[in-house]
Design a protein around this motif. Structure first.
Motif, short mmCIF file in Angstrom:
data_model
loop_
_atom_site.label_atom_id
_atom_site.label_comp_id
_atom_site.label_asym_id
_atom_site.label_seq_id
_atom_site.Cartn_x
_atom_site.Cartn_y
_atom_site.Cartn_z
N THR A 266 -0.60 -1.99 -1.90
CA THR A 266 -1.51 -2.86 -1.16
C THR A 266 -2.69 -3.20 -2.07
N ASP A 267 -3.50 -4.16 -1.65
CA ASP A 267 -4.75 -4.41 -2.37
C ASP A 267 -5.85 -4.70 -1.35
N THR A 268 -7.07 -4.82 -1.82
CA THR A 268 -8.20 -4.96 -0.91
C THR A 268 -8.39 -6.40 -0.42
N LYS A 269 -7.55 -7.31 -0.88
CA LYS A 269 -7.67 -8.71 -0.47
C LYS A 269 -6.55 -9.14 0.48
N ILE B 139 9.90 -2.30 14.58
CA ILE B 139 9.60 -1.59 13.32
C ILE B 139 9.92 -0.11 13.51
N ASN B 140 10.85 0.39 12.69
CA ASN B 140 11.34 1.75 12.86
C ASN B 140 11.04 2.69 11.69
N SER B 141 10.55 2.15 10.59
CA SER B 141 10.29 2.99 9.43
C SER B 141 9.22 2.35 8.56
N VAL B 142 8.75 3.11 7.58
CA VAL B 142 7.75 2.57 6.67
C VAL B 142 8.32 1.41 5.86
N LEU C 37 0.43 4.29 0.02
CA LEU C 37 0.55 4.64 -1.40
C LEU C 37 1.45 5.85 -1.58
N ASP C 38 1.31 6.82 -0.69
CA ASP C 38 2.13 8.02 -0.75
C ASP C 38 3.60 7.70 -0.51
N LYS C 39 3.85 6.62 0.22
CA LYS C 39 5.22 6.18 0.50
C LYS C 39 5.74 5.21 -0.56
N ASP D 165 -10.67 12.47 -1.53
CA ASP D 165 -9.59 12.37 -2.51
C ASP D 165 -8.71 11.14 -2.23
N HIS D 166 -8.44 10.89 -0.96
CA HIS D 166 -7.63 9.73 -0.59
C HIS D 166 -8.31 8.43 -0.98
#
Length: 342
Positions: free
Chosen positions: A160-163, A125-128, A154-156, A305-306
């Motif tokens: 995602t979700d919480t599940k 894995i080399n990047s987001v 999220l900034d990228k 804030d995040h």
């Protein structure tokens, strides 16, 4: 974990006492004690060192009962129940406790550590972008590292979700389990604190994709601070001051001789987990953390804030969450500079 089991037992006793109309803070002077929580992580070295060197017991002059936790939400549950009087903890659980109690349950009385958190991934894995479709672990839903990972993704532009759904599946699991699942390939990476980050790199050939320090102004952010139950602190101002004095002494000794302190901390880790850290892991972990009495208040606001942005927290007014009066009195007595709460 034996100490966590003990904490649960204490919780049961505390709950029974509450049902009978008595409060832990209302106990007679001769029966007073301090119940202190912390994690078996290097980011909690202030507690690990201080307990191992008996600094808290010597300073407080009353019995000190300790409980260990894997992640912040569990520690906060113990605070809410009255099972612990004070605990070392990360920023987001403290924010959640403040919000849920409407500012009535806890105060932050000192900083403890900055830095020491990384996203460690498989070598390929080399990047987001490479994270899409992958499983990444965090210690617990809503804990400090969980919020940091979700906000970074999220900034990228990654959902995602919480599940555990979305473009990247975030899997909550204990840090000790993460060491196993990363080694077996069941997860592709983890956003974790030290010493787990260094262990993933050194023991399982992981690589660092993101150092969280790079995401904060001045490369400083609170990873651990000391909080107290307001009820206990108001009832025991003398013990609060002695607790903070022990905390400051522990920080001072760690910074005066980090190599010696690391060995003491490792002895504590061995007692708690049954196994010491390898010398190279210990050295790496200690190097990545700054031990400080400064709670770095600006980063707490940032963490809040995040959490709001990723949907794990409603907007919250943090005014009053800090009570650094005792800390600054202790620092002044040592000729050290006072610390601001904003």
């Amino acid at each position: 974990m034996k100490r966590l089991a003990a904490a649960v037992a204490v919780l049961a006793v505390t709950t029974l006492a509450a049902a009978c109309g008595s409060s832990p803070s209302a106990s007679s002077a001769e029966n007073r004690q301090v119940r202190l929580g912390y994690f078996p992580n290097i980011t909690h070295a202030t507690a690990l060192y201080g307990i191992e060197k008996d600094l808290y017991a010597k300073s407080l002059g009353v019995p000190v009962t300790t409980s260990t936790f894997n992640a912040g939400p569990a520690a906060i549950e113990a605070v809410f129940s009255g099972a612990v009087d004070a605990t070392y903890i990360g920023p987001n659980p403290a924010i959640n406790a403040w919000e849920k109690s409407k500012g009535k349950a806890i105060n932050i009385v000192a900083g403890a550590a900055s830095g020491g958190v990384f996203l460690v991934v498989k070598p390929e894995i080399n990047s987001v972008e490479d994270l899409k479709g992958k499983k990444i672990a965090t210690p617990q839903l809503g804990n400090t590292q969980d919020v940091a990972l979700r906000h970074w993704l999220l900034d990228k532009g990654i959902k995602t979700d919480t599940k555990g759904g979305g473009e990247v599946s975030i899997v909550p699991q204990e840090n000790s389990q993460t060491l196993q699942t990363f080694a077996t390939g069941d997860i592709d990476g983890a956003w974790v604190p030290e010493p787990f980050a260094s262990r993933l790199v050194i023991e399982s050939k992981g690589k660092i994709l993101q150092d969280e320090r790079e995401l904060w102004p001045g490369k400083q952010f609170v990873i651990t601070h000391l909080i107290v139950r307001q009820e206990w602190a108001k009832a025991n101002p003398d013990l609060l001051k002695k607790l903070v004095e022990a905390h400051v002494q522990s920080t001072q000794e760690i910074n005066a001789d980090p190599d010696a302190a690391a060995k003491v901390v490792n002895a504590s880790v061995q007692k708690l987990t049954g196994k010491p850290l390898k010398p190279e892991v210990l050295a790496s972990a200690f190097k990545n953390i700054t031990f400080t009495n400064d709670p770095i208040a600006s980063s707490l606001t940032g963490s809040a804030d995040h959490a709001v942005k990723v949907g794990l927290l409603k907007p919250v007014d943090l005014n009053g969450i800090y009570d650094l009066k005792i800390l600054n009195e202790v620092l002044a007595a040592k000729g050290q500079q006072s610390i601001k709460d904003r």
